[in-house]
Design an enzyme around this catalytic site. Sequence first.
Site, PDB file in Angstrom:
ATOM      1  N   THR A  40      -4.647   6.227   1.127  1.00  0.00           N
ATOM      2  CA  THR A  40      -5.217   7.628   1.362  1.00  0.00           C
ATOM      3  C   THR A  40      -6.085   7.932   0.355  1.00  0.00           C
ATOM      4  OG1 THR A  40      -2.950   7.809   2.564  1.00  0.00           O
ATOM      5  CG2 THR A  40      -4.392   9.993   2.642  1.00  0.00           C
TER       6      THR A  40
ATOM      7  N   ARG B 256       0.616  10.445   0.077  1.00  0.00           N
ATOM      8  CA  ARG B 256       0.985  11.491   0.912  1.00  0.00           C
ATOM      9  C   ARG B 256       2.075  12.405   0.503  1.00  0.00           C
ATOM     10  NH1 ARG B 256       0.428   8.430   6.759  1.00  0.00           N
ATOM     11  NH2 ARG B 256      -1.752   7.526   6.766  1.00  0.00           N
TER      12      ARG B 256
ATOM     13  N   LYS C 175     -11.422  -1.537   6.898  1.00  0.00           N
ATOM     14  CA  LYS C 175     -10.123  -1.169   7.457  1.00  0.00           C
ATOM     15  C   LYS C 175     -10.386  -0.381   8.772  1.00  0.00           C
ATOM     16  CE  LYS C 175      -6.555   2.418   7.093  1.00  0.00           C
ATOM     17  NZ  LYS C 175      -5.907   3.433   6.197  1.00  0.00           N
TER      18      LYS C 175
ATOM     19  N   GLU D 147       0.972  -1.162   0.027  1.00  0.00           N
ATOM     20  CA  GLU D 147      -0.018   0.048  -0.104  1.00  0.00           C
ATOM     21  C   GLU D 147       0.911   1.249   0.034  1.00  0.00           C
ATOM     22  OE1 GLU D 147      -2.699   2.644   2.909  1.00  0.00           O
ATOM     23  OE2 GLU D 147      -2.756   0.273   3.402  1.00  0.00           O
TER      24      GLU D 147
END
Length: 213
Positions: free
Chosen positions: A74, A51, A134, A47
């Site tokens: 994200t 960011r 999640k 993953e």
Amino acid sequence: MTPQEASISNEKLCGLAPVIPVIVVKDVAHAKPLAEALVAGGLPVLEVTLRTPVALDAIREMATVEGGVVGAGTLLSAADVKAAVEAGAKFGVSPGATDELLDAVEAADLPTLPGVATSTESMRLLARGYTVQKFFPAEANGGAKALKAIGAPLLAAKFCPTGGISMKNVGDYLSLSNTLCVGGSWVAPLDLMEKGDWKAIEELAAEAAALPR
């Protein structure tokens, strides 16, 4: 892709290894050797968090590594979903879930782990068909005890807890019947990336890959 199909895909992804590395890439030159080290250590599901300015380029690089399954973390908007898919992401992860985001990942056929922090959020996702979720931020939300308590009445929900998990507490999560795998950044530390110590990262990955669940 329907939410049910996405949940099946996510369950298969979570079954590939006990830990999904949560990766922050600041230098795109690190992307490919990092992915190679993690995959060699036994952690194929990667993953890459969106960011940093080079995150999408990092996904493109990692997507070329044999044996790896690269996704984008994200995800916050439909624009993020579009960019992630174009970069080669095979799955998505989000800190939370909005109707706009879920509509976008479904339209893009992108299996996605939507984030939840409460039983109400989990119930809403279950009602939409998302059985694999999640739990985030895991430690800040009460840790494994909270996840066990939330999951007790929500038997259909399975989780990938992320946030504050390390080798010190990972066993608490993996021992839960409603936890498929965990997400963790400790297997891809920035200091080792900056040193180019890919062997050390491979060893961290191998240690994580060997965790019982």
